[in-house]
Scaffold this active site. Sequence first.
Site, PDB file in Angstrom:
ATOM      1  N   CYS A 191      24.609  97.912 -23.004  1.00 35.57           N
ATOM      2  CA  CYS A 191      25.004  99.311 -22.754  1.00 35.57           C
ATOM      3  C   CYS A 191      24.419 100.244 -23.812  1.00 35.57           C
ATOM      4  CB  CYS A 191      26.521  99.427 -22.722  1.00 35.57           C
ATOM      5  SG  CYS A 191      27.238  98.714 -21.246  1.00 35.57           S
ATOM      6  N   LYS A 246      28.307 108.889 -17.867  1.00 35.38           N
ATOM      7  CA  LYS A 246      28.222 107.528 -18.415  1.00 35.38           C
ATOM      8  C   LYS A 246      27.128 107.441 -19.493  1.00 35.38           C
ATOM      9  CE  LYS A 246      28.635 103.155 -18.929  1.00 35.38           C
ATOM     10  NZ  LYS A 246      29.804 102.582 -19.571  1.00 35.38           N
TER      11      LYS A 246
HETATM   12  N1  NAD Z   1      29.851  94.399 -18.317  1.00 36.56           N
HETATM   13  C1  NAD Z   1      30.304  95.526 -18.886  1.00 36.56           C
HETATM   14  O1  NAD Z   1      31.123  95.488 -19.772  1.00 36.56           O
HETATM   15  C2  NAD Z   1      29.802  96.884 -18.428  1.00 36.56           C
HETATM   16  C3  NAD Z   1      30.397  98.051 -18.927  1.00 36.56           C
HETATM   17  C4  NAD Z   1      29.924  99.263 -18.506  1.00 36.56           C
HETATM   18  C5  NAD Z   1      28.865  99.315 -17.626  1.00 36.56           C
HETATM   19  N2  NAD Z   1      28.278  98.161 -17.150  1.00 36.56           N
HETATM   20  C6  NAD Z   1      27.161  98.250 -16.212  1.00 36.56           C
HETATM   21  O2  NAD Z   1      27.447  97.465 -15.053  1.00 36.56           O
HETATM   22  C7  NAD Z   1      26.224  96.898 -14.564  1.00 36.56           C
HETATM   23  C8  NAD Z   1      26.372  95.388 -14.464  1.00 36.56           C
HETATM   24  O3  NAD Z   1      26.599  94.846 -15.755  1.00 36.56           O
HETATM   25  P1  NAD Z   1      26.941  93.310 -15.975  1.00 36.56           P
HETATM   26  O4  NAD Z   1      27.144  93.085 -17.408  1.00 36.56           O
HETATM   27  O5  NAD Z   1      28.035  92.901 -15.029  1.00 36.56           O
HETATM   28  O6  NAD Z   1      25.553  92.674 -15.468  1.00 36.56           O
HETATM   29  P2  NAD Z   1      25.090  91.163 -15.301  1.00 36.56           P
HETATM   30  O7  NAD Z   1      23.748  91.073 -15.923  1.00 36.56           O
HETATM   31  O8  NAD Z   1      26.170  90.230 -15.731  1.00 36.56           O
HETATM   32  O9  NAD Z   1      24.848  91.043 -13.719  1.00 36.56           O
HETATM   33  C9  NAD Z   1      25.884  91.009 -12.781  1.00 36.56           C
HETATM   34  C10 NAD Z   1      25.537  90.080 -11.641  1.00 36.56           C
HETATM   35  O10 NAD Z   1      24.684  90.745 -10.711  1.00 36.56           O
HETATM   36  C11 NAD Z   1      23.987  89.729 -10.009  1.00 36.56           C
HETATM   37  N3  NAD Z   1      22.930  90.315  -9.200  1.00 36.56           N
HETATM   38  C12 NAD Z   1      21.703  90.737  -9.537  1.00 36.56           C
HETATM   39  N4  NAD Z   1      21.053  91.267  -8.470  1.00 36.56           N
HETATM   40  C13 NAD Z   1      21.898  91.171  -7.425  1.00 36.56           C
HETATM   41  C14 NAD Z   1      21.829  91.551  -6.047  1.00 36.56           C
HETATM   42  N5  NAD Z   1      20.756  92.148  -5.545  1.00 36.56           N
HETATM   43  N6  NAD Z   1      22.892  91.297  -5.267  1.00 36.56           N
HETATM   44  C15 NAD Z   1      23.994  90.690  -5.746  1.00 36.56           C
HETATM   45  N7  NAD Z   1      24.122  90.318  -7.041  1.00 36.56           N
HETATM   46  C16 NAD Z   1      23.090  90.564  -7.865  1.00 36.56           C
HETATM   47  C17 NAD Z   1      23.552  88.825 -11.135  1.00 36.56           C
HETATM   48  O11 NAD Z   1      23.188  87.543 -10.634  1.00 36.56           O
HETATM   49  C18 NAD Z   1      24.791  88.793 -12.026  1.00 36.56           C
HETATM   50  O12 NAD Z   1      25.612  87.676 -11.765  1.00 36.56           O
HETATM   51  C19 NAD Z   1      25.120  97.343 -15.526  1.00 36.56           C
HETATM   52  O13 NAD Z   1      24.496  98.494 -15.027  1.00 36.56           O
HETATM   53  C20 NAD Z   1      25.884  97.670 -16.777  1.00 36.56           C
HETATM   54  O14 NAD Z   1      25.208  98.602 -17.586  1.00 36.56           O
HETATM   55  C21 NAD Z   1      28.762  96.951 -17.528  1.00 36.56           C
END
Ligand code: NAD
Length: 377
Positions: free
Chosen positions: A232, A178
Amino acid sequence: MAVTGIDTQESVVKAVNKGTLHITEPDLSGLLSQVVQKKSLTAQSTTKKADTFIIAVPTPFKENKVPDLSFVLTAISMITPHLTKDNLVIIESTCPVGTSQEAYKNILNQRPDLKGHIHIAYCPERVLPGRILYELEHNERVIGGLTKVATDKAIQFYEKFVKGNLFPTNAKTAEMCKLIENAYRDTNIAFANELSMVCKAENIAANDVITLANKHPRVNILNPGPGVGGHCLAVDPWFLIHKQPKLTKLIHTARTVNLEKTKWLTQEIYQEIDSLNKKDPRIACFGITYKADIDDIRQSPALQIVQMLSKKYKNILTVDPFADPVQGIHLVTSEEALASADVCIFLVAHKPFKGLIQNNTLKKKLVLDYVNLKLVP
Ligand SMILES: NC(=O)c1ccc[n+]([C@@H]2O[C@H](COP(=O)([O-])OP(=O)(O)OC[C@H]3O[C@@H](n4cnc5c(N)ncnc54)[C@H](O)[C@@H]3O)[C@@H](O)[C@H]2O)c1
Protein backbone atom coordinates in the site's frame (compact mmCIF):
# COMPACT_ATOMS: atom_id res chain seq x y z
CA MET A 1 -26.08 -13.88 2.08
CA ALA A 2 -24.61 -16.52 -0.27
CA VAL A 3 -21.06 -15.60 -1.28
CA THR A 4 -18.88 -17.08 -3.98
CA GLY A 5 -15.19 -16.26 -3.75
CA ILE A 6 -13.40 -16.27 -7.09
CA ASP A 7 -9.62 -16.65 -7.24
CA THR A 8 -7.48 -17.48 -10.24
CA GLN A 9 -5.08 -19.47 -8.03
CA GLU A 10 -6.34 -23.03 -7.66
CA SER A 11 -4.44 -23.41 -4.37
CA VAL A 12 -6.43 -20.53 -2.83
CA VAL A 13 -9.73 -21.98 -4.09
CA LYS A 14 -8.88 -25.41 -2.65
CA ALA A 15 -7.79 -23.97 0.71
CA VAL A 16 -10.94 -21.86 1.08
CA ASN A 17 -13.25 -24.76 0.17
CA LYS A 18 -11.52 -26.87 2.81
CA GLY A 19 -12.11 -24.07 5.31
CA THR A 20 -8.38 -23.53 5.76
CA LEU A 21 -6.68 -20.16 5.68
CA HIS A 22 -3.89 -19.39 3.18
CA ILE A 23 -2.83 -16.17 4.95
CA THR A 24 -2.06 -15.29 8.57
CA GLU A 25 -4.87 -13.26 10.12
CA PRO A 26 -6.12 -13.51 13.73
CA ASP A 27 -9.66 -14.90 14.19
CA LEU A 28 -10.23 -15.40 10.45
CA SER A 29 -9.60 -19.14 10.56
CA GLY A 30 -12.59 -19.91 12.83
CA LEU A 31 -14.94 -17.70 10.85
CA LEU A 32 -13.81 -19.20 7.55
CA SER A 33 -14.38 -22.81 8.61
CA GLN A 34 -17.79 -21.83 10.04
CA VAL A 35 -19.07 -20.17 6.83
CA VAL A 36 -17.65 -22.91 4.61
CA GLN A 37 -19.35 -25.56 6.74
CA LYS A 38 -22.65 -23.66 6.52
CA LYS A 39 -22.07 -23.44 2.74
CA SER A 40 -22.65 -19.68 2.80
CA LEU A 41 -19.17 -19.31 1.26
CA THR A 42 -17.84 -21.41 -1.60
CA ALA A 43 -14.81 -20.70 -3.75
CA GLN A 44 -14.13 -21.36 -7.42
CA SER A 45 -11.75 -20.22 -10.14
CA THR A 46 -14.36 -19.18 -12.68
CA THR A 47 -16.99 -16.47 -12.50
CA LYS A 48 -20.75 -16.87 -12.43
CA LYS A 49 -23.91 -14.77 -12.21
CA ALA A 50 -24.49 -12.67 -9.07
CA ASP A 51 -26.31 -9.55 -7.90
CA THR A 52 -23.15 -7.82 -6.64
CA PHE A 53 -19.57 -8.29 -7.81
CA ILE A 54 -16.64 -7.12 -5.67
CA ILE A 55 -13.21 -6.79 -7.22
CA ALA A 56 -10.32 -6.90 -4.75
CA VAL A 57 -7.43 -8.11 -6.90
CA PRO A 58 -3.82 -6.83 -6.70
CA THR A 59 -2.83 -3.46 -8.17
CA PRO A 60 0.97 -3.50 -8.22
CA PHE A 61 3.22 -1.24 -10.28
CA LYS A 62 5.45 -2.25 -13.16
CA GLU A 63 9.27 -1.98 -13.13
CA ASN A 64 9.14 1.73 -14.02
CA LYS A 65 6.58 2.52 -11.26
CA VAL A 66 3.73 2.65 -13.78
CA PRO A 67 0.48 1.30 -12.28
CA ASP A 68 -0.32 -2.23 -13.44
CA LEU A 69 -4.09 -2.43 -13.90
CA SER A 70 -3.99 -5.76 -15.70
CA PHE A 71 -5.44 -7.71 -12.72
CA VAL A 72 -8.40 -5.34 -12.37
CA LEU A 73 -9.10 -5.29 -16.10
CA THR A 74 -8.79 -9.09 -16.33
CA ALA A 75 -11.24 -9.47 -13.44
CA ILE A 76 -13.61 -7.05 -15.20
CA SER A 77 -13.41 -9.03 -18.44
CA MET A 78 -14.00 -12.26 -16.46
CA ILE A 79 -17.25 -10.99 -14.91
CA THR A 80 -18.59 -9.08 -17.93
CA PRO A 81 -20.17 -12.09 -19.73
CA HIS A 82 -22.09 -12.88 -16.51
CA LEU A 83 -23.44 -9.38 -15.87
CA THR A 84 -27.17 -8.74 -16.10
CA LYS A 85 -29.17 -5.49 -15.94
CA ASP A 86 -29.05 -3.68 -12.59
CA ASN A 87 -26.03 -5.60 -11.29
CA LEU A 88 -23.70 -3.71 -8.96
CA VAL A 89 -19.93 -3.89 -9.57
CA ILE A 90 -17.76 -2.63 -6.71
CA ILE A 91 -14.02 -2.09 -7.09
CA GLU A 92 -12.12 -2.29 -3.78
CA SER A 93 -8.58 -2.57 -5.18
CA THR A 94 -6.50 0.57 -4.71
CA CYS A 95 -6.54 2.20 -8.13
CA PRO A 96 -5.38 5.29 -10.00
CA VAL A 97 -7.99 8.01 -10.39
CA GLY A 98 -10.29 7.20 -13.34
CA THR A 99 -10.12 3.39 -13.06
CA SER A 100 -13.84 2.92 -12.33
CA GLN A 101 -14.67 4.87 -15.49
CA GLU A 102 -12.17 2.78 -17.45
CA ALA A 103 -13.72 -0.41 -16.05
CA TYR A 104 -17.14 0.78 -17.24
CA LYS A 105 -15.72 1.51 -20.72
CA ASN A 106 -14.23 -2.00 -20.83
CA ILE A 107 -17.57 -3.56 -19.85
CA LEU A 108 -19.38 -1.63 -22.58
CA ASN A 109 -16.78 -2.65 -25.17
CA GLN A 110 -17.68 -6.28 -24.48
CA ARG A 111 -21.34 -5.70 -23.68
CA PRO A 112 -22.80 -2.55 -25.33
CA ASP A 113 -26.26 -3.80 -24.30
CA LEU A 114 -25.41 -2.86 -20.67
CA LYS A 115 -25.06 0.88 -21.36
CA GLY A 116 -26.91 2.73 -18.58
CA HIS A 117 -27.98 -0.54 -16.95
CA ILE A 118 -24.96 -1.48 -14.86
CA HIS A 119 -23.91 0.21 -11.63
CA ILE A 120 -20.22 0.75 -10.89
CA ALA A 121 -18.93 1.98 -7.53
CA TYR A 122 -15.53 2.38 -5.97
CA CYS A 123 -15.08 1.59 -2.26
CA PRO A 124 -11.47 1.34 -1.08
CA GLU A 125 -10.32 -1.07 1.61
CA ARG A 126 -8.89 0.50 4.75
CA VAL A 127 -8.12 -2.58 6.81
CA LEU A 128 -4.98 -3.07 8.86
CA PRO A 129 -3.49 -6.57 8.50
CA GLY A 130 -3.72 -8.20 11.92
CA ARG A 131 -7.02 -6.42 12.67
CA ILE A 132 -8.84 -7.06 9.41
CA LEU A 133 -12.02 -8.61 10.79
CA TYR A 134 -12.61 -5.86 13.34
CA GLU A 135 -11.77 -3.05 10.93
CA LEU A 136 -13.86 -4.48 8.09
CA GLU A 137 -16.89 -4.15 10.32
CA HIS A 138 -16.11 -0.99 12.29
CA ASN A 139 -14.09 1.33 10.04
CA GLU A 140 -15.79 4.24 8.32
CA ARG A 141 -15.88 3.88 4.54
CA VAL A 142 -15.95 6.15 1.53
CA ILE A 143 -18.19 4.97 -1.30
CA GLY A 144 -18.32 6.63 -4.69
CA GLY A 145 -20.38 5.51 -7.66
CA LEU A 146 -20.12 6.53 -11.28
CA THR A 147 -23.75 7.60 -10.83
CA LYS A 148 -25.87 8.57 -7.83
CA VAL A 149 -27.85 5.33 -8.22
CA ALA A 150 -24.62 3.30 -8.12
CA THR A 151 -23.51 5.14 -4.95
CA ASP A 152 -26.87 4.50 -3.26
CA LYS A 153 -26.86 0.81 -4.23
CA ALA A 154 -23.30 0.38 -2.93
CA ILE A 155 -24.18 2.12 0.35
CA GLN A 156 -27.14 -0.26 0.77
CA PHE A 157 -24.79 -3.18 0.18
CA TYR A 158 -22.18 -2.11 2.77
CA GLU A 159 -24.88 -1.22 5.32
CA LYS A 160 -25.54 -4.96 5.60
CA PHE A 161 -22.26 -5.61 7.42
CA VAL A 162 -20.44 -2.34 8.20
CA LYS A 163 -21.07 -0.65 11.55
CA GLY A 164 -18.86 2.38 10.80
CA ASN A 165 -20.27 5.43 8.99
CA LEU A 166 -20.55 5.20 5.21
CA PHE A 167 -19.76 8.39 3.31
CA PRO A 168 -21.23 8.77 -0.17
CA THR A 169 -19.26 10.57 -2.89
CA ASN A 170 -18.42 10.09 -6.57
CA ALA A 171 -16.06 7.43 -7.94
CA LYS A 172 -13.13 9.76 -8.75
CA THR A 173 -13.20 11.31 -5.28
CA ALA A 174 -13.29 7.88 -3.64
CA GLU A 175 -10.33 6.72 -5.77
CA MET A 176 -8.39 9.87 -4.90
CA CYS A 177 -9.31 9.57 -1.22
CA LYS A 178 -7.61 6.17 -0.90
CA LEU A 179 -4.49 7.38 -2.69
CA ILE A 180 -4.09 10.50 -0.57
CA GLU A 181 -4.60 8.53 2.66
CA ASN A 182 -1.60 6.39 1.78
CA ALA A 183 0.48 9.25 0.36
CA TYR A 184 -0.19 11.18 3.60
CA ARG A 185 1.09 8.26 5.72
CA ASP A 186 4.11 7.77 3.47
CA THR A 187 4.99 11.48 3.61
CA ASN A 188 4.72 11.62 7.39
CA ILE A 189 6.89 8.54 7.81
CA ALA A 190 9.41 10.09 5.38
CA PHE A 191 9.60 13.12 7.67
CA ALA A 192 10.47 10.88 10.63
CA ASN A 193 12.95 8.89 8.54
CA GLU A 194 14.67 12.04 7.29
CA LEU A 195 14.87 13.35 10.86
CA SER A 196 16.48 10.12 12.02
CA MET A 197 19.27 10.55 9.46
CA VAL A 198 19.78 14.22 10.38
CA CYS A 199 19.87 13.26 14.09
CA LYS A 200 22.52 10.62 13.40
CA ALA A 201 24.69 13.24 11.68
CA GLU A 202 24.22 15.54 14.68
CA ASN A 203 24.81 12.74 17.18
CA ILE A 204 21.37 13.14 18.74
CA ALA A 205 19.10 10.19 19.65
CA ALA A 206 16.22 10.49 17.17
CA ASN A 207 13.62 8.71 19.29
CA ASP A 208 14.40 10.88 22.32
CA VAL A 209 14.15 14.15 20.41
CA ILE A 210 10.93 13.04 18.70
CA THR A 211 9.38 12.14 22.07
CA LEU A 212 10.29 15.61 23.35
CA ALA A 213 9.03 17.39 20.21
CA ASN A 214 5.74 15.49 20.52
CA LYS A 215 5.18 17.15 23.91
CA HIS A 216 4.12 20.16 21.81
CA PRO A 217 0.29 20.01 21.71
CA ARG A 218 0.15 20.28 17.91
CA VAL A 219 3.15 18.13 16.94
CA ASN A 220 2.89 14.40 16.33
CA ILE A 221 6.00 13.05 14.61
CA LEU A 222 5.87 9.35 13.75
CA ASN A 223 8.53 6.76 14.57
CA PRO A 224 11.42 6.37 12.15
CA GLY A 225 12.14 2.87 10.86
CA PRO A 226 14.16 0.98 8.24
CA GLY A 227 12.01 2.34 5.39
CA VAL A 228 8.45 1.79 4.23
CA GLY A 229 7.17 -1.50 2.85
CA GLY A 230 3.98 -3.31 2.00
CA HIS A 231 1.82 -3.19 -1.09
CA CYS A 232 0.00 0.00 0.00
CA LEU A 233 2.22 2.85 1.27
CA ALA A 234 5.22 1.84 -0.83
CA VAL A 235 3.13 1.50 -4.00
CA ASP A 236 0.08 3.75 -4.02
CA PRO A 237 1.86 7.15 -3.97
CA TRP A 238 3.30 6.16 -7.38
CA PHE A 239 -0.27 6.05 -8.76
CA LEU A 240 -0.57 9.76 -7.94
CA ILE A 241 2.93 10.60 -9.15
CA HIS A 242 2.44 8.76 -12.44
CA LYS A 243 -0.74 10.68 -13.28
CA GLN A 244 0.40 14.15 -12.14
CA PRO A 245 4.24 14.10 -12.18
CA LYS A 246 4.66 17.89 -12.17
CA LEU A 247 2.29 18.42 -9.25
CA THR A 248 3.52 15.72 -6.88
CA LYS A 249 7.01 16.92 -5.92
CA LEU A 250 6.48 16.44 -2.18
CA ILE A 251 4.93 12.98 -2.58
CA HIS A 252 7.75 11.95 -4.91
CA THR A 253 10.41 13.24 -2.53
CA ALA A 254 8.80 11.40 0.39
CA ARG A 255 8.87 8.15 -1.58
CA THR A 256 12.53 8.77 -2.43
CA VAL A 257 13.42 9.52 1.21
CA ASN A 258 11.77 6.31 2.39
CA LEU A 259 13.60 4.26 -0.26
CA GLU A 260 16.88 6.01 0.59
CA LYS A 261 16.41 5.30 4.29
CA THR A 262 16.72 1.56 3.66
CA LYS A 263 20.00 2.02 1.75
CA TRP A 264 21.33 4.52 4.31
CA LEU A 265 20.56 2.14 7.16
CA THR A 266 22.32 -0.72 5.41
CA GLN A 267 25.47 1.44 5.17
CA GLU A 268 25.15 2.24 8.89
CA ILE A 269 24.91 -1.47 9.65
CA TYR A 270 28.02 -2.20 7.56
CA GLN A 271 29.94 0.36 9.62
CA GLU A 272 28.73 -1.08 12.93
CA ILE A 273 29.62 -4.62 11.91
CA ASP A 274 33.00 -3.64 10.49
CA SER A 275 33.81 -1.78 13.73
CA LEU A 276 33.91 -5.19 15.43
CA ASN A 277 37.02 -6.02 13.39
CA LYS A 278 35.97 -9.63 13.33
CA LYS A 279 36.63 -11.95 10.41
CA ASP A 280 33.43 -13.49 9.10
CA PRO A 281 31.16 -12.21 11.89
CA ARG A 282 27.96 -14.16 12.54
CA ILE A 283 25.08 -11.79 12.01
CA ALA A 284 21.56 -12.51 13.25
CA CYS A 285 18.81 -10.48 11.57
CA PHE A 286 15.48 -10.38 13.41
CA GLY A 287 12.51 -9.82 11.11
CA ILE A 288 12.00 -9.79 7.36
CA THR A 289 8.31 -8.82 7.02
CA TYR A 290 7.31 -5.28 6.13
CA LYS A 291 5.82 -4.70 9.57
CA ALA A 292 5.35 -6.34 12.94
CA ASP A 293 3.37 -9.50 13.66
CA ILE A 294 2.28 -10.27 10.09
CA ASP A 295 3.65 -12.64 7.41
CA ASP A 296 3.71 -10.20 4.48
CA ILE A 297 7.12 -9.53 2.91
CA ARG A 298 5.99 -7.39 -0.05
CA GLN A 299 8.35 -4.42 -0.59
CA SER A 300 9.78 -5.14 2.86
CA PRO A 301 12.74 -2.91 3.83
CA ALA A 302 13.84 -5.50 6.40
CA LEU A 303 14.03 -8.18 3.72
CA GLN A 304 15.95 -5.84 1.42
CA ILE A 305 18.45 -5.14 4.20
CA VAL A 306 18.94 -8.85 4.90
CA GLN A 307 19.44 -9.47 1.17
CA MET A 308 22.04 -6.65 0.94
CA LEU A 309 23.85 -7.94 4.06
CA SER A 310 23.86 -11.46 2.58
CA LYS A 311 25.83 -10.16 -0.41
CA LYS A 312 28.54 -8.69 1.83
CA TYR A 313 28.77 -11.20 4.70
CA LYS A 314 28.86 -15.00 4.67
CA ASN A 315 27.23 -15.85 7.98
CA ILE A 316 23.74 -14.42 8.09
CA LEU A 317 21.15 -16.08 10.33
CA THR A 318 17.63 -14.80 9.88
CA VAL A 319 14.81 -15.11 12.39
CA ASP A 320 11.17 -14.48 11.58
CA PRO A 321 8.43 -16.36 13.43
CA PHE A 322 5.76 -15.11 11.01
CA ALA A 323 7.28 -15.20 7.52
CA ASP A 324 7.19 -18.18 5.17
CA PRO A 325 10.58 -19.35 3.82
CA VAL A 326 12.12 -17.01 1.24
CA GLN A 327 14.54 -18.20 -1.41
CA GLY A 328 18.13 -17.38 -0.50
CA ILE A 329 17.32 -16.63 3.15
CA HIS A 330 18.38 -19.08 5.85
CA LEU A 331 15.60 -18.97 8.48
CA VAL A 332 16.49 -20.21 11.99
CA THR A 333 14.91 -19.98 15.44
CA SER A 334 15.74 -17.15 17.88
CA GLU A 335 17.56 -19.67 20.09
CA GLU A 336 19.77 -20.88 17.23
CA ALA A 337 20.57 -17.33 16.16
CA LEU A 338 21.31 -16.11 19.69
CA ALA A 339 23.50 -19.08 20.47
CA SER A 340 26.15 -18.14 17.95
CA ALA A 341 25.60 -14.57 16.69
CA ASP A 342 28.16 -11.81 17.17
CA VAL A 343 25.70 -9.14 16.08
CA CYS A 344 21.91 -9.04 16.53
CA ILE A 345 20.05 -6.65 14.25
CA PHE A 346 16.38 -5.97 14.98
CA LEU A 347 14.58 -4.86 11.85
CA VAL A 348 10.93 -5.64 12.66
CA ALA A 349 9.19 -5.13 16.02
CA HIS A 350 7.56 -8.59 16.17
CA LYS A 351 6.08 -9.17 19.64
CA PRO A 352 8.10 -12.38 20.29
CA PHE A 353 11.33 -10.35 19.94
CA LYS A 354 10.41 -8.17 22.91
CA GLY A 355 10.75 -11.21 25.19
CA LEU A 356 14.43 -11.48 24.28
CA ILE A 357 15.30 -8.85 26.89
CA GLN A 358 15.03 -11.65 29.45
CA ASN A 359 17.68 -13.53 27.59
CA ASN A 360 21.05 -12.75 29.09
CA THR A 361 22.94 -13.85 25.99
CA LEU A 362 21.65 -10.74 24.19
CA LYS A 363 23.69 -8.51 26.49
CA LYS A 364 26.94 -10.06 25.29
CA LYS A 365 26.29 -9.18 21.64
CA LEU A 366 26.44 -6.07 19.54
CA VAL A 367 22.72 -5.24 19.43
CA LEU A 368 21.42 -2.92 16.73
CA ASP A 369 17.80 -2.08 17.46
CA TYR A 370 16.26 -0.11 14.59
CA VAL A 371 12.63 -0.60 15.60
CA ASN A 372 12.68 0.79 19.13
CA LEU A 373 12.35 -2.48 21.01
CA LYS A 374 14.80 -1.07 23.62
CA LEU A 375 16.21 -4.56 24.04
CA VAL A 376 19.40 -3.85 25.89
CA PRO A 377 18.91 -1.22 28.59
N1 NAD B 1 -4.70 -6.39 2.08
C1 NAD B 1 -4.87 -5.18 2.62
O1 NAD B 1 -4.65 -4.99 3.80
C2 NAD B 1 -5.33 -4.00 1.78
C3 NAD B 1 -5.64 -2.78 2.39
C4 NAD B 1 -6.05 -1.74 1.61
C5 NAD B 1 -6.13 -1.89 0.25
N2 NAD B 1 -5.81 -3.10 -0.35
C6 NAD B 1 -5.91 -3.23 -1.80
O2 NAD B 1 -6.72 -4.36 -2.12
C7 NAD B 1 -6.22 -4.97 -3.32
C8 NAD B 1 -5.93 -6.44 -3.06
O3 NAD B 1 -4.92 -6.56 -2.08
P1 NAD B 1 -4.49 -7.96 -1.47
O4 NAD B 1 -3.45 -7.73 -0.47
O5 NAD B 1 -5.72 -8.73 -1.06
O6 NAD B 1 -3.89 -8.63 -2.81
P2 NAD B 1 -3.30 -10.08 -3.08
O7 NAD B 1 -2.02 -9.87 -3.81
O8 NAD B 1 -3.31 -10.90 -1.84
O9 NAD B 1 -4.32 -10.68 -4.16
C9 NAD B 1 -5.63 -11.08 -3.84
C10 NAD B 1 -6.02 -12.30 -4.65
O10 NAD B 1 -6.43 -11.90 -5.95
C11 NAD B 1 -6.26 -13.04 -6.79
N3 NAD B 1 -6.44 -12.67 -8.18
C12 NAD B 1 -5.61 -12.08 -9.05
N4 NAD B 1 -6.20 -11.87 -10.25
C13 NAD B 1 -7.46 -12.35 -10.14
C14 NAD B 1 -8.58 -12.42 -11.02
N5 NAD B 1 -8.52 -11.94 -12.26
N6 NAD B 1 -9.71 -12.99 -10.56
C15 NAD B 1 -9.80 -13.48 -9.32
N7 NAD B 1 -8.78 -13.43 -8.43
C16 NAD B 1 -7.63 -12.87 -8.84
C17 NAD B 1 -4.88 -13.51 -6.39
O11 NAD B 1 -4.67 -14.85 -6.80
C18 NAD B 1 -4.91 -13.34 -4.87
O12 NAD B 1 -5.25 -14.54 -4.21
C19 NAD B 1 -4.98 -4.17 -3.74
O13 NAD B 1 -5.35 -3.19 -4.68
C20 NAD B 1 -4.57 -3.51 -2.45
O14 NAD B 1 -3.84 -2.33 -2.66
C21 NAD B 1 -5.44 -4.15 0.41
